[in-house]
Design a protein around this motif. Structure first.
Motif, PDB file in Angstrom:
ATOM      1  N   CYS A   1      -0.586 -12.635   7.744  1.00 59.51           N
ATOM      2  CA  CYS A   1      -0.442 -11.356   7.032  1.00 59.51           C
ATOM      3  C   CYS A   1       0.996 -10.916   7.278  1.00 59.51           C
ATOM      4  O   CYS A   1       1.302 -10.289   8.299  1.00 59.51           O
ATOM      5  N   ILE A   2       1.872 -11.293   6.369  1.00 62.36           N
ATOM      6  CA  ILE A   2       3.311 -11.150   6.571  1.00 62.36           C
ATOM      7  C   ILE A   2       3.856 -10.063   5.649  1.00 62.36           C
ATOM      8  O   ILE A   2       3.859 -10.214   4.425  1.00 62.36           O
ATOM      9  N   GLU A   3       4.282  -8.955   6.260  1.00 62.61           N
ATOM     10  CA  GLU A   3       4.904  -7.853   5.522  1.00 62.61           C
ATOM     11  C   GLU A   3       4.000  -7.331   4.403  1.00 62.61           C
ATOM     12  O   GLU A   3       4.398  -7.242   3.250  1.00 62.61           O
ATOM     13  N   VAL A   4       2.771  -6.974   4.776  1.00 68.70           N
ATOM     14  CA  VAL A   4       1.779  -6.520   3.799  1.00 68.70           C
ATOM     15  C   VAL A   4       1.241  -5.128   4.122  1.00 68.70           C
ATOM     16  O   VAL A   4       1.228  -4.249   3.261  1.00 68.70           O
ATOM     17  N   LEU A   5       0.795  -4.909   5.365  1.00 65.39           N
ATOM     18  CA  LEU A   5       0.052  -3.684   5.660  1.00 65.39           C
ATOM     19  C   LEU A   5       0.884  -2.422   5.552  1.00 65.39           C
ATOM     20  O   LEU A   5       0.330  -1.335   5.335  1.00 65.39           O
ATOM     21  N   GLU A   6       2.205  -2.516   5.654  1.00 69.78           N
ATOM     22  CA  GLU A   6       3.026  -1.316   5.460  1.00 69.78           C
ATOM     23  C   GLU A   6       2.962  -0.821   4.014  1.00 69.78           C
ATOM     24  O   GLU A   6       3.345   0.306   3.723  1.00 69.78           O
ATOM     25  N   HIS A   7       2.442  -1.654   3.116  1.00 71.99           N
ATOM     26  CA  HIS A   7       2.287  -1.279   1.710  1.00 71.99           C
ATOM     27  C   HIS A   7       0.951  -0.579   1.431  1.00 71.99           C
ATOM     28  O   HIS A   7       0.720  -0.136   0.313  1.00 71.99           O
ATOM     29  N   MET A   8       0.092  -0.485   2.448  1.00 71.95           N
ATOM     30  CA  MET A   8      -1.245   0.082   2.254  1.00 71.95           C
ATOM     31  C   MET A   8      -1.344   1.449   2.917  1.00 71.95           C
ATOM     32  O   MET A   8      -0.791   1.651   3.996  1.00 71.95           O
ATOM     33  N   PRO A   9      -2.075   2.380   2.319  1.00 76.45           N
ATOM     34  CA  PRO A   9      -2.347   3.633   3.022  1.00 76.45           C
ATOM     35  C   PRO A   9      -2.995   3.326   4.374  1.00 76.45           C
ATOM     36  O   PRO A   9      -3.675   2.305   4.531  1.00 76.45           O
ATOM     37  N   ALA A  10      -2.807   4.210   5.340  1.00 80.19           N
ATOM     38  CA  ALA A  10      -3.272   3.957   6.707  1.00 80.19           C
ATOM     39  C   ALA A  10      -4.751   3.587   6.780  1.00 80.19           C
ATOM     40  O   ALA A  10      -5.121   2.637   7.480  1.00 80.19           O
TER      41      ALA A  10
ATOM     42  N   SER B   1      12.896   2.961   3.345  1.00 73.94           N
ATOM     43  CA  SER B   1      13.552   3.156   2.054  1.00 73.94           C
ATOM     44  C   SER B   1      12.795   2.492   0.905  1.00 73.94           C
ATOM     45  O   SER B   1      12.931   2.908  -0.235  1.00 73.94           O
ATOM     46  N   GLU B   2      12.016   1.473   1.180  1.00 72.04           N
ATOM     47  CA  GLU B   2      11.239   0.787   0.144  1.00 72.04           C
ATOM     48  C   GLU B   2      10.150   1.741  -0.352  1.00 72.04           C
ATOM     49  O   GLU B   2       9.322   2.206   0.434  1.00 72.04           O
ATOM     50  N   PRO B   3      10.139   2.070  -1.649  1.00 74.69           N
ATOM     51  CA  PRO B   3       9.198   3.079  -2.161  1.00 74.69           C
ATOM     52  C   PRO B   3       7.722   2.740  -1.967  1.00 74.69           C
ATOM     53  O   PRO B   3       6.902   3.642  -1.896  1.00 74.69           O
ATOM     54  N   THR B   4       7.385   1.464  -1.872  1.00 74.92           N
ATOM     55  CA  THR B   4       5.975   1.098  -1.707  1.00 74.92           C
ATOM     56  C   THR B   4       5.569   0.985  -0.242  1.00 74.92           C
ATOM     57  O   THR B   4       4.423   0.657   0.042  1.00 74.92           O
ATOM     58  N   HIS B   5       6.487   1.280   0.677  1.00 73.32           N
ATOM     59  CA  HIS B   5       6.145   1.268   2.105  1.00 73.32           C
ATOM     60  C   HIS B   5       5.517   2.613   2.460  1.00 73.32           C
ATOM     61  O   HIS B   5       6.195   3.594   2.715  1.00 73.32           O
ATOM     62  N   LEU B   6       4.205   2.630   2.481  1.00 77.70           N
ATOM     63  CA  LEU B   6       3.435   3.850   2.720  1.00 77.70           C
ATOM     64  C   LEU B   6       3.039   4.026   4.179  1.00 77.70           C
ATOM     65  O   LEU B   6       2.618   5.115   4.578  1.00 77.70           O
ATOM     66  N   ASN B   7       3.147   2.955   4.968  1.00 75.40           N
ATOM     67  CA  ASN B   7       2.541   2.946   6.292  1.00 75.40           C
ATOM     68  C   ASN B   7       3.433   2.178   7.274  1.00 75.40           C
ATOM     69  O   ASN B   7       2.979   1.258   7.937  1.00 75.40           O
ATOM     70  N   VAL B   8       4.692   2.543   7.355  1.00 73.14           N
ATOM     71  CA  VAL B   8       5.629   1.880   8.269  1.00 73.14           C
ATOM     72  C   VAL B   8       5.347   2.383   9.672  1.00 73.14           C
ATOM     73  O   VAL B   8       5.331   3.593   9.917  1.00 73.14           O
ATOM     74  N   GLN B   9       5.118   1.442  10.579  1.00 73.19           N
ATOM     75  CA  GLN B   9       4.729   1.786  11.950  1.00 73.19           C
ATOM     76  C   GLN B   9       5.463   0.884  12.939  1.00 73.19           C
ATOM     77  O   GLN B   9       5.818  -0.245  12.603  1.00 73.19           O
ATOM     78  N   PRO B  10       5.633   1.333  14.181  1.00 70.61           N
ATOM     79  CA  PRO B  10       6.217   0.470  15.202  1.00 70.61           C
ATOM     80  C   PRO B  10       5.218  -0.623  15.615  1.00 70.61           C
ATOM     81  O   PRO B  10       4.008  -0.465  15.420  1.00 70.61           O
ATOM     82  N   PRO B  11       5.700  -1.711  16.200  1.00 61.55           N
ATOM     83  CA  PRO B  11       4.804  -2.811  16.601  1.00 61.55           C
ATOM     84  C   PRO B  11       3.659  -2.364  17.512  1.00 61.55           C
ATOM     85  O   PRO B  11       2.544  -2.881  17.402  1.00 61.55           O
ATOM     86  N   GLU B  12       3.921  -1.399  18.369  1.00 59.37           N
ATOM     87  CA  GLU B  12       2.879  -0.925  19.287  1.00 59.37           C
ATOM     88  C   GLU B  12       1.687  -0.316  18.540  1.00 59.37           C
ATOM     89  O   GLU B  12       0.537  -0.442  18.982  1.00 59.37           O
ATOM     90  N   HIS B  13       1.957   0.330  17.437  1.00 57.52           N
ATOM     91  CA  HIS B  13       0.879   0.904  16.626  1.00 57.52           C
ATOM     92  C   HIS B  13      -0.044  -0.206  16.119  1.00 57.52           C
ATOM     93  O   HIS B  13      -1.268  -0.122  16.255  1.00 57.52           O
TER      94      HIS B  13
END
Length: 179
Positions: free
Chosen positions: A119-128, A155-167
């Motif tokens: 799952c590579i660079e995907v979940l930041e595109h999904m609501p939490a 800055s990417e408009p479709t990044h809805l859920n950017v989180q640190p690795p610990e999250h």
């Protein structure tokens, strides 16, 4: 077909799959995301590393986009499959790749188990909430998940859920997965 999707008050809401159409793949991935020498080499190296280090017999690429990792893994004799929410991405796959991929949300349960899920660079595109459901589904379908997510690209408009690795680590840990 080359105009960006418009978000806002519309009669019919834009579906998540609609956000990841032709415009997204041509303009929002740095360089155009297509079968090109750059991306073939990139995913070839990723596939080589997966095969060499992890030795899976079956792999699901969760959020497979146009199926390039699926294709590279299958070229290395791995039973690889892919799932992505984008009908457009699925339509860009060669037939021999598309037959191993399907269109669905990762928030929906997966149909079977795999030796490895990428799952590579995907979940930041999904609501939490959908991202949490996706993690539960990934963990239910494999004993091993290879996961990455941008921790700082707001800055990417479709990044809805950017989180640190610990999250992300804490969410996976709820399902018994530790890094």
């Amino acid at each position: 077909a080359d105009a960006p999707p418009v978000l806002g008050d519309t009669v019919e809401p834009v579906g998540a799959g609609d956000l990841y159409g032709e415009y997204y793949y041509r303009h929002d991935c740095g360089i155009p995301y297509e079968r090109s020498p750059h991306w073939n080499e990139f995913f070839g190296k990723v596939a080589d590393h997966i095969v060499r280090e992890l030795r899976p017999e079956s792999v699901l690429d969760a959020g497979c986009a146009i199926g390039m990792l699926v294709e590279q893994l299958r070229n290395r004799h791995v039973d690889a499959a892919g799932v992505d929410i984008s009908e457009y991405a699925n339509s860009q796959m060669p037939d021999e790749v598309r037959q191993h991929c399907w269109v669905a949300s990762l928030a929906d349960p997966l149909p079977r188990r795999f030796d490895l899920i990428t799952c590579i660079e995907v979940l930041e595109h999904m609501p939490a909430a959908d991202g949490n459901a996706a993690i539960a589904n990934l963990c239910a379908a494999s004993e091993r998940v290879l996961f990455s997510s941008s921790p700082h690209d707001f800055s990417e408009p479709t990044h809805l859920n950017v989180q640190p690795p610990e999250h992300w680590s804490s969410l996976f840990a709820r399902h018994g997965f530790v890094r």
